[in-house]
Design an enzyme around this catalytic site. Sequence first.
Site, PDB file in Angstrom:
ATOM      1  N   GLU A 231       4.104 -13.328  -5.483  1.00  0.00           N
ATOM      2  CA  GLU A 231       2.804 -13.868  -5.905  1.00  0.00           C
ATOM      3  C   GLU A 231       2.516 -13.415  -7.250  1.00  0.00           C
ATOM      4  O   GLU A 231       1.698 -14.084  -8.038  1.00  0.00           O
ATOM      5  CB  GLU A 231       1.679 -13.760  -4.824  1.00  0.00           C
ATOM      6  CG  GLU A 231       1.227 -12.328  -4.902  1.00  0.00           C
ATOM      7  CD  GLU A 231       0.085 -12.011  -3.631  1.00  0.00           C
ATOM      8  OE1 GLU A 231      -0.880 -11.437  -3.981  1.00  0.00           O
ATOM      9  OE2 GLU A 231       0.715 -12.621  -2.376  1.00  0.00           O
ATOM     10  N   ILE A 306      -4.360   0.620   3.047  1.00  0.00           N
ATOM     11  CA  ILE A 306      -5.538   1.469   3.067  1.00  0.00           C
ATOM     12  C   ILE A 306      -5.309   2.498   4.217  1.00  0.00           C
ATOM     13  O   ILE A 306      -5.475   3.746   3.884  1.00  0.00           O
ATOM     14  CB  ILE A 306      -6.970   0.931   3.090  1.00  0.00           C
ATOM     15  CG1 ILE A 306      -7.076   0.127   1.759  1.00  0.00           C
ATOM     16  CG2 ILE A 306      -7.969   1.960   3.249  1.00  0.00           C
ATOM     17  CD1 ILE A 306      -8.464  -0.901   1.815  1.00  0.00           C
ATOM     18  N   LYS A 354      -6.729  10.733  -2.269  1.00  0.00           N
ATOM     19  CA  LYS A 354      -6.736  11.933  -3.350  1.00  0.00           C
ATOM     20  C   LYS A 354      -7.747  12.985  -2.689  1.00  0.00           C
ATOM     21  O   LYS A 354      -7.718  14.107  -3.463  1.00  0.00           O
ATOM     22  CB  LYS A 354      -7.314  11.387  -4.459  1.00  0.00           C
ATOM     23  CG  LYS A 354      -8.622  10.634  -4.148  1.00  0.00           C
ATOM     24  CD  LYS A 354      -9.278  10.202  -5.809  1.00  0.00           C
ATOM     25  CE  LYS A 354     -10.529   9.496  -5.431  1.00  0.00           C
ATOM     26  NZ  LYS A 354     -10.867   8.858  -6.613  1.00  0.00           N
TER      27      LYS A 354
END
Length: 421
Positions: A231, A306, A354
């Site tokens: 895409e 995620i 992080k």
Amino acid sequence: MFKTVSAEEALKIVKSNDKIYIQAAAAVPTVLIKALANRHEELRNVTICQLHTEGDAPYANPEYAESFHVNSFFIGKNVRHTLKAGNGSYTPVFLSEVPRLFKQNIIDLDVVLIHVSVPDRHGYCSLGVSVEATLAAIDNAATVIAQVNPQMPRTHGAGIIHHTEIDYFVACDEALPTHDMAEPSAIENKIGDYVANLIEDRSTLQMGIGSIPNAVLSRLTNHKDLGLHTEMFSDGVIDLILNDVINGNYKKINRGRALTTFLMGSKRLYDYVDDNPFVEMRASNYTNNTAYIKQNPKMVAINSAIEVDLTGQVCADSIGASMYSGVGGQMDFIRGASLSDGGKAIIALPSITKYGISRIVPTLKMGAGVVTTRAHTHYVVTEYGVANLYGKTIKERVKSLVEIAHPDHRESLDKAYFEMM
């Protein structure tokens, strides 16, 4: 051949209660949207429909909530705040189906704002670096306003429109938004190694933008006869094309061409695709059509997440109940690659955030969206290895995913899942 007007003159056509579509990504027509936002005192209840756009989105200012409402089909950083502020909404939809919203009049458009190349001697303009749902929007909208720019690359494929399809031309001469390649971290490079090892010669690739895709691409220099059906792509593919690593010779769909629906990267990328017939731009209902994707043998789809739970459910659009991005084209390509002869559907992500929080979790957060179901998930890759979940039982999946989680979290993941069961 065509007459230009000022942006202010063109945008006078917009009325209160209108619905507007804005061309996406690096083709965002910034001159037009600034002129639109400047009319905030006159307009009320104008809906802005959009995918991700680069740069500023002044109409998304919460102070203009009575004037503009943002309806995102994919949520970019520049409009994410509208969901909490109340002047924005999210419509869950596969990228492959966004054109259908307009084609079937599910969303009726009054105006579409686009960004095109200068018309050629035959009167045709190119939509340049972003086609996605723009062709369908042009067909559906009552009025088409184009920002015409000599710096917009003239790309090949389906994104060509005749100047007579445009109602207002607004001249500009400005550089497109750029997205420079970030240097992959050590963790991302490890992930890149694992993913690259899964890619065979004569595979066809789908991947997005970012450090992990860049890390993967940098490790493919010794591969042969790769294809590109994606895409979007960025700078990382250019050298692979120039060195004949990516040539598309073994694709079934648009053989010998790199197929995409939008582009985002540096000026080098935009210069490379200008008048380059090897790069073919198509609408997202073509590039993201599972029926087409699956026809490419050894189709490899590389997508991010995620978080992934221990059964293989993938959340890629929200952090808990808070929307972050969108469904996008992940499922279009995950399913297409899964159905391809020799294909591989890959979810690649660092094992921790992080802040040190595990991204492999016993259960998804409360309210999190499942973009890729556990039945669709095949490969999950972190810096600690590859988990192949296809055909595995839930218990086998848990074991495989714990093994590629961060070592600091493996014991707690195992314990949490055991207690939950």
